[in-house]
Scaffold this motif. Structure first.
Motif, PDB file in Angstrom:
ATOM      1  N   THR A   4       1.296  -1.662  -3.061  1.00  0.00           N
ATOM      2  CA  THR A   4       0.015  -1.508  -3.746  1.00  0.00           C
ATOM      3  C   THR A   4       0.156  -0.461  -4.840  1.00  0.00           C
ATOM      4  OG1 THR A   4      -0.709   0.155  -2.166  1.00  0.00           O
ATOM      5  CG2 THR A   4      -1.296  -2.130  -1.698  1.00  0.00           C
ATOM      6  N   PHE A   5      -0.678  -0.589  -5.865  1.00  0.00           N
ATOM      7  CA  PHE A   5      -0.601   0.314  -7.003  1.00  0.00           C
ATOM      8  C   PHE A   5      -1.880   1.122  -7.186  1.00  0.00           C
ATOM      9  CE2 PHE A   5       2.112  -3.365  -8.008  1.00  0.00           C
ATOM     10  CZ  PHE A   5       3.332  -2.706  -8.011  1.00  0.00           C
ATOM     11  N   ARG A   6      -3.011   0.489  -7.003  1.00  0.00           N
ATOM     12  CA  ARG A   6      -4.277   1.167  -7.267  1.00  0.00           C
ATOM     13  C   ARG A   6      -5.392   0.546  -6.428  1.00  0.00           C
ATOM     14  NH1 ARG A   6      -7.404   1.352 -13.092  1.00  0.00           N
ATOM     15  NH2 ARG A   6      -9.308   2.232 -12.274  1.00  0.00           N
ATOM     16  N   LEU A  47       0.475 -11.765  11.772  1.00  0.00           N
ATOM     17  CA  LEU A  47      -0.089 -10.415  11.763  1.00  0.00           C
ATOM     18  C   LEU A  47      -0.071  -9.834  10.357  1.00  0.00           C
ATOM     19  CD1 LEU A  47       1.738  -8.969  14.908  1.00  0.00           C
ATOM     20  CD2 LEU A  47      -0.663  -9.655  14.770  1.00  0.00           C
ATOM     21  N   LEU A  48      -1.065  -9.015  10.079  1.00  0.00           N
ATOM     22  CA  LEU A  48      -1.127  -8.259   8.825  1.00  0.00           C
ATOM     23  C   LEU A  48      -1.318  -6.809   9.211  1.00  0.00           C
ATOM     24  CD1 LEU A  48      -1.485  -7.949   5.709  1.00  0.00           C
ATOM     25  CD2 LEU A  48      -3.930  -8.315   6.111  1.00  0.00           C
ATOM     26  N   LEU A  49      -0.429  -5.955   8.740  1.00  0.00           N
ATOM     27  CA  LEU A  49      -0.561  -4.542   9.071  1.00  0.00           C
ATOM     28  C   LEU A  49      -0.585  -3.699   7.807  1.00  0.00           C
ATOM     29  CD1 LEU A  49       2.476  -2.857   9.007  1.00  0.00           C
ATOM     30  CD2 LEU A  49       2.856  -4.633  10.693  1.00  0.00           C
ATOM     31  N   LYS A  50      -1.248  -2.562   7.929  1.00  0.00           N
ATOM     32  CA  LYS A  50      -1.329  -1.599   6.836  1.00  0.00           C
ATOM     33  C   LYS A  50      -0.710  -0.308   7.342  1.00  0.00           C
ATOM     34  CE  LYS A  50      -4.736   0.657   3.853  1.00  0.00           C
ATOM     35  NZ  LYS A  50      -6.198   0.781   3.612  1.00  0.00           N
ATOM     36  N   ILE A  51       0.223   0.197   6.549  1.00  0.00           N
ATOM     37  CA  ILE A  51       0.849   1.468   6.882  1.00  0.00           C
ATOM     38  C   ILE A  51       0.808   2.363   5.655  1.00  0.00           C
ATOM     39  CG2 ILE A  51       2.385   0.613   8.696  1.00  0.00           C
ATOM     40  CD1 ILE A  51       4.586   0.393   6.659  1.00  0.00           C
ATOM     41  N   TYR A  52       0.889   3.629   5.879  1.00  0.00           N
ATOM     42  CA  TYR A  52       0.983   4.600   4.790  1.00  0.00           C
ATOM     43  C   TYR A  52       2.350   5.256   4.858  1.00  0.00           C
ATOM     44  CZ  TYR A  52      -4.004   4.208   3.955  1.00  0.00           C
ATOM     45  OH  TYR A  52      -5.255   3.734   3.639  1.00  0.00           O
ATOM     46  N   VAL A  53       3.028   5.311   3.716  1.00  0.00           N
ATOM     47  CA  VAL A  53       4.329   5.961   3.652  1.00  0.00           C
ATOM     48  C   VAL A  53       4.281   7.050   2.589  1.00  0.00           C
ATOM     49  CG1 VAL A  53       5.597   3.930   4.464  1.00  0.00           C
ATOM     50  CG2 VAL A  53       5.252   4.263   2.029  1.00  0.00           C
ATOM     51  N   GLU A  54       5.113   8.044   2.768  1.00  0.00           N
ATOM     52  CA  GLU A  54       5.214   9.115   1.783  1.00  0.00           C
ATOM     53  C   GLU A  54       5.718   8.537   0.465  1.00  0.00           C
ATOM     54  OE1 GLU A  54       4.244  12.205   2.191  1.00  0.00           O
ATOM     55  OE2 GLU A  54       3.826  12.042   4.333  1.00  0.00           O
ATOM     56  N   GLU A  73       7.889   9.482  -1.629  1.00  0.00           N
ATOM     57  CA  GLU A  73       9.337   9.504  -1.845  1.00  0.00           C
ATOM     58  C   GLU A  73      10.101   8.656  -0.829  1.00  0.00           C
ATOM     59  OE1 GLU A  73       8.051  12.691   0.827  1.00  0.00           O
ATOM     60  OE2 GLU A  73       7.455  12.265  -1.207  1.00  0.00           O
ATOM     61  N   GLU A  74       9.402   8.077   0.133  1.00  0.00           N
ATOM     62  CA  GLU A  74      10.023   7.279   1.192  1.00  0.00           C
ATOM     63  C   GLU A  74      10.606   5.987   0.629  1.00  0.00           C
ATOM     64  OE1 GLU A  74      11.135   6.708   5.025  1.00  0.00           O
ATOM     65  OE2 GLU A  74       9.429   8.052   4.832  1.00  0.00           O
ATOM     66  N   ASP A  75      11.792   5.607   1.097  1.00  0.00           N
ATOM     67  CA  ASP A  75      12.407   4.327   0.761  1.00  0.00           C
ATOM     68  C   ASP A  75      11.708   3.265   1.606  1.00  0.00           C
ATOM     69  OD1 ASP A  75      14.015   1.994   0.788  1.00  0.00           O
ATOM     70  OD2 ASP A  75      15.822   3.163   0.404  1.00  0.00           O
ATOM     71  N   ILE A  76      10.845   2.479   0.981  1.00  0.00           N
ATOM     72  CA  ILE A  76      10.000   1.538   1.707  1.00  0.00           C
ATOM     73  C   ILE A  76      10.828   0.478   2.425  1.00  0.00           C
ATOM     74  CG2 ILE A  76       8.192  -0.212   1.467  1.00  0.00           C
ATOM     75  CD1 ILE A  76       7.221   1.559  -0.953  1.00  0.00           C
ATOM     76  N   GLY A  77      11.825  -0.053   1.766  1.00  0.00           N
ATOM     77  CA  GLY A  77      12.672  -1.064   2.397  1.00  0.00           C
ATOM     78  C   GLY A  77      13.353  -0.538   3.646  1.00  0.00           C
ATOM     79  N   LYS A  78      13.869   0.658   3.575  1.00  0.00           N
ATOM     80  CA  LYS A  78      14.524   1.267   4.731  1.00  0.00           C
ATOM     81  C   LYS A  78      13.498   1.553   5.835  1.00  0.00           C
ATOM     82  CE  LYS A  78      17.698   4.947   6.111  1.00  0.00           C
ATOM     83  NZ  LYS A  78      17.910   4.283   7.355  1.00  0.00           N
ATOM     84  N   PHE A  79      12.327   2.026   5.454  1.00  0.00           N
ATOM     85  CA  PHE A  79      11.276   2.301   6.433  1.00  0.00           C
ATOM     86  C   PHE A  79      10.913   1.032   7.201  1.00  0.00           C
ATOM     87  CE2 PHE A  79       6.952   2.623   7.903  1.00  0.00           C
ATOM     88  CZ  PHE A  79       6.894   3.896   8.442  1.00  0.00           C
ATOM     89  N   ILE A  80      10.692  -0.061   6.472  1.00  0.00           N
ATOM     90  CA  ILE A  80      10.337  -1.336   7.114  1.00  0.00           C
ATOM     91  C   ILE A  80      11.483  -1.812   8.004  1.00  0.00           C
ATOM     92  CG2 ILE A  80       9.780  -3.781   6.725  1.00  0.00           C
ATOM     93  CD1 ILE A  80       7.491  -1.841   6.019  1.00  0.00           C
ATOM     94  N   ASN A  81      12.703  -1.747   7.488  1.00  0.00           N
ATOM     95  CA  ASN A  81      13.860  -2.191   8.273  1.00  0.00           C
ATOM     96  C   ASN A  81      14.061  -1.355   9.530  1.00  0.00           C
ATOM     97  OD1 ASN A  81      14.732  -4.415   6.793  1.00  0.00           O
ATOM     98  ND2 ASN A  81      15.824  -3.122   5.346  1.00  0.00           N
ATOM     99  N   MET A 128       0.645   9.762  -0.216  1.00  0.00           N
ATOM    100  CA  MET A 128       0.876   8.634   0.675  1.00  0.00           C
ATOM    101  C   MET A 128       0.498   7.340  -0.043  1.00  0.00           C
ATOM    102  SD  MET A 128       1.737   9.943   3.756  1.00  0.00           S
ATOM    103  CE  MET A 128       1.220   8.934   5.100  1.00  0.00           C
ATOM    104  N   LYS A 129       1.335   6.327   0.149  1.00  0.00           N
ATOM    105  CA  LYS A 129       1.092   5.019  -0.447  1.00  0.00           C
ATOM    106  C   LYS A 129       0.753   4.009   0.645  1.00  0.00           C
ATOM    107  CE  LYS A 129       5.156   4.767  -2.286  1.00  0.00           C
ATOM    108  NZ  LYS A 129       6.359   4.363  -3.017  1.00  0.00           N
ATOM    109  N   PRO A 130      -0.305   3.211   0.445  1.00  0.00           N
ATOM    110  CA  PRO A 130      -0.578   2.146   1.417  1.00  0.00           C
ATOM    111  C   PRO A 130       0.324   0.940   1.148  1.00  0.00           C
ATOM    112  CG  PRO A 130      -2.287   2.203  -0.244  1.00  0.00           C
ATOM    113  CD  PRO A 130      -1.353   3.335  -0.543  1.00  0.00           C
ATOM    114  N   ILE A 131       0.891   0.418   2.204  1.00  0.00           N
ATOM    115  CA  ILE A 131       1.767  -0.749   2.137  1.00  0.00           C
ATOM    116  C   ILE A 131       1.212  -1.782   3.123  1.00  0.00           C
ATOM    117  CG2 ILE A 131       4.135  -1.595   2.443  1.00  0.00           C
ATOM    118  CD1 ILE A 131       3.848   0.560   0.258  1.00  0.00           C
ATOM    119  N   PHE A 132       1.169  -3.026   2.699  1.00  0.00           N
ATOM    120  CA  PHE A 132       0.733  -4.114   3.577  1.00  0.00           C
ATOM    121  C   PHE A 132       1.938  -4.962   3.943  1.00  0.00           C
ATOM    122  CE2 PHE A 132      -2.986  -2.830   1.264  1.00  0.00           C
ATOM    123  CZ  PHE A 132      -3.989  -2.880   2.211  1.00  0.00           C
ATOM    124  N   VAL A 133       2.049  -5.302   5.209  1.00  0.00           N
ATOM    125  CA  VAL A 133       3.166  -6.110   5.683  1.00  0.00           C
ATOM    126  C   VAL A 133       2.602  -7.266   6.502  1.00  0.00           C
ATOM    127  CG1 VAL A 133       5.313  -6.137   6.999  1.00  0.00           C
ATOM    128  CG2 VAL A 133       4.635  -4.047   5.785  1.00  0.00           C
TER     129      VAL A 133
END
Length: 78
Positions: free
Chosen positions: A74-76, A40-47, A49-57, A1-6
């Motif tokens: 995020t990378f590390r 707003l600032l949100l943190k989500i975790y995505v798999e 292999e997940e297409d992040i752009g599509k997930f957000i959209n 899982m990768k953390p993504i901030f939006v």
């Protein structure tokens, strides 16, 4: 899982409605109100292999009241 901030900019008077809608998706790990250009600032975790752009959209950007978003990958964690 990768953390993504939006960061989300909401239409005037819609921040709390957007926050409630985000929580209802049960996809959000953390959600904060912020100052500055974004509301707003949100943190989500995505798999990995997940297409992040599509997930957000598909899951975030479609929520009524969102005017603009900024996604940070995020990378590390230190």
């Amino acid at each position: 899982m990768k953390p993504i901030f939006v960061q989300l900019q909401c239409a005037p008077g819609k921040t709390y409605e957007v926050a409630d809608a985000l929580y209802a998706t049960e996809l959000i790990s953390e959600l904060y109100s912020t100052s500055g250009d974004y509301d707003l600032l949100l943190k989500i975790y995505v798999e990995s292999e997940e297409d992040i752009g599509k997930f957000i959209n598909d899951h975030i950007a479609t929520i009524p009241g969102i005017v603009r978003s900024l996604t940070t990958l995020t990378f590390r964690a230190f």
